[in-house]
Design a protein around this motif. Structure first.
Motif, PDB file in Angstrom:
ATOM      1  N   CYS A  68       0.851  -1.266  -0.070  1.00  0.00           N
ATOM      2  CA  CYS A  68       0.091   0.090   0.031  1.00  0.00           C
ATOM      3  C   CYS A  68       0.737   1.171  -0.132  1.00  0.00           C
TER       4      CYS A  68
ATOM      5  N   THR B 165      -3.772   3.804   5.845  1.00  0.00           N
ATOM      6  CA  THR B 165      -5.139   4.403   6.100  1.00  0.00           C
ATOM      7  C   THR B 165      -6.058   3.536   6.608  1.00  0.00           C
ATOM      8  N   GLN B 166      -7.192   4.308   7.238  1.00  0.00           N
ATOM      9  CA  GLN B 166      -8.177   3.095   7.711  1.00  0.00           C
ATOM     10  C   GLN B 166      -9.034   2.333   6.489  1.00  0.00           C
ATOM     11  N   ALA B 167      -8.828   2.922   5.563  1.00  0.00           N
ATOM     12  CA  ALA B 167      -9.589   2.165   4.423  1.00  0.00           C
ATOM     13  C   ALA B 167      -8.612   0.940   3.881  1.00  0.00           C
TER      14      ALA B 167
ATOM     15  N   ASP C 126      -8.990  -1.833   6.951  1.00  0.00           N
ATOM     16  CA  ASP C 126     -10.331  -2.392   6.719  1.00  0.00           C
ATOM     17  C   ASP C 126     -10.000  -3.642   5.850  1.00  0.00           C
ATOM     18  N   ARG C 127      -9.279  -3.266   4.746  1.00  0.00           N
ATOM     19  CA  ARG C 127      -8.952  -4.231   3.588  1.00  0.00           C
ATOM     20  C   ARG C 127      -8.195  -5.417   4.192  1.00  0.00           C
TER      21      ARG C 127
ATOM     22  N   SER D 162      -8.880   5.791  15.629  1.00  0.00           N
ATOM     23  CA  SER D 162      -8.532   6.008  14.212  1.00  0.00           C
ATOM     24  C   SER D 162      -7.029   6.856  13.861  1.00  0.00           C
TER      25      SER D 162
ATOM     26  N   ARG E  98      -4.521   2.420  14.514  1.00  0.00           N
ATOM     27  CA  ARG E  98      -4.416   1.873  13.291  1.00  0.00           C
ATOM     28  C   ARG E  98      -3.462   0.671  13.480  1.00  0.00           C
TER      29      ARG E  98
ATOM     30  N   VAL F  92      -5.713   2.496  -3.186  1.00  0.00           N
ATOM     31  CA  VAL F  92      -6.384   3.513  -2.052  1.00  0.00           C
ATOM     32  C   VAL F  92      -5.328   4.466  -1.935  1.00  0.00           C
TER      33      VAL F  92
END
Length: 359
Positions: free
Chosen positions: A44, A48-50, A53-54, A81, A86, A351
């Protein structure tokens, strides 16, 4: 054949020359169990938060991130967050994280080269040293038959590592003089008079943190009762974070800005009004390197008002599409490089971490 977190992190450190990272940059394994077996790897841009999540949904064992998640020392890891939160979530998920950042910027074929290629620059060369960890040089003097043994001992203690090379030393010949006193036990020569000896001067560089171990190894391997040596602080063997090249045809600053927008995206700012043939590029925040750019224009992110004003006053145009945009080509190259190392690699570079949006 299965690999562990530690094995993959070590392979990335070697392949991407993490020792070339800027001295302030926390590259390498940031957290995780080195002995854990890896089934799936993800790459990545930012954690990030997204992305988190993935990662959790995808059962990822190891993340290779371009940017560090924990950029500064922290005393608390509490769910939330922010960056520490994270990190807590990934650790709780059993996911390890390793980072490449400025080491990949300076690497041949890395972020800087990818940015230059994305803009179609020709005759590309490097500029802008990104100084690494504090270094020192240890210098000693020894009879020639003992030199290889001394160099080997110093190398085993951490001296003489330069990029992908080990046991690097410089040697020159000369004459040493000494007068041993009555209590001395010289390896060569006689007490109470001036002696001369043919000696080899040996110089080796190392991280400053290894000086103590290197000096101890030197003294242990040296045949003299009282070997002479010097420790000199140094700056050496930096990687170069910028690239400069020429465009196929001259353009205006606005035309260069249009090219940058088309190739990189981002919210593009432009300063300057002179014709442009040569372009310097610096991925990320390159404002501090503007003074070293020998070009008609610079493409980089996070340029301040005063940095842009100073550049324009010197006849240099500035095109700033934002921090993340200048790194995107390199992050794609990072995914491809990691996929060559570990076949089950998931691409999460889509992302976008850029907080700036064009309205």
């Amino acid at each position: 054949m299965t690999k562990t977190v530690g094995e993959i992190a070590a392979q990335i450190a070697s392949s991407f020359r993490l020792a070339k990272a800027a001295g302030w940059d926390p590259v390498g394994l940031q957290f995780g169990d080195p002995d854990a077996v890896v089934g799936r790897v993800a790459v990545c841009h930012d954690v990030t938060q997204a992305v988190v999540d993935r990662i959790v949904a995808g059962n990822i064992d190891l993340v290779v991130a371009y940017h560090p998640l924990l950029f500064r020392a922290t005393t608390r890891l509490i769910a939330g967050s922010n960056a520490a939160g994270r990190a807590f979530r990934l650790i709780a998920n059993g996911t390890a994280l390793t980072v490449v950042h400025t080491a990949f910027d300076v690497l041949p074929g890395g972020t800087a080269d990818s940015l230059a290629a994305a803009l179609g620059l020709h005759d590309v060369s490097a500029f802008g040293p990104a100084w690494g960890q504090d270094t020192a040089k240890v210098i000693t003097f020894a009879p020639e038959p003992s030199v290889d043994r001394i160099v080997s001992a110093m190398a085993d203690a951490g001296a003489g590592h330069i990029g992908g090379y080990t046991s690097c030393s410089y040697r020159s010949e000369g004459i040493g003089t000494f007068i041993p006193d009555g209590a001395a036990h010289p390896a060569v020569g006689s007490t109470g008079r001036l002696n001369t000896a043919e000696e080899t001067r040996v110089e080796m560089v190392m991280e400053s943190a290894r000086v103590g171990a290197v000096v101890a190894a030197l003294v242990h391997a040296h045949p003299y009762e009282e070997p002479g040596y010097d420790v000199v602080e140094s700056r050496s063997n930096a990687g170069f974070i910028g690239r400069v090249g020429r465009l196929p045809e001259p353009v205006t600053p606005q035309e260069l800005a249009d090219l940058v927008r088309a190739r990189l995206g981002g919210v593009v700012r432009v300063a300057g009004d002179r014709p442009i043939r040569t372009v310097a590029v610096i991925p990320g925040s390159g404002g501090s390197f503007l003074g070293g750019a020998d070009a008609d224009a610079v493409v980089t992110g996070d340029v301040s008002h005063h940095q842009a004003r100073d550049a324009v006053a010197r006849g240099i145009s500035v095109v700033d599409p934002g921090h993340a945009a200048t790194e995107r080509p390199g992050v794609k190259a990072l995914y491809a490089a990691v996929a060559d190392i570990f076949e089950t690699t998931i691409d999460m570079t889509d992302v976008d971490p850029d907080p700036w949006k064009e309205r």
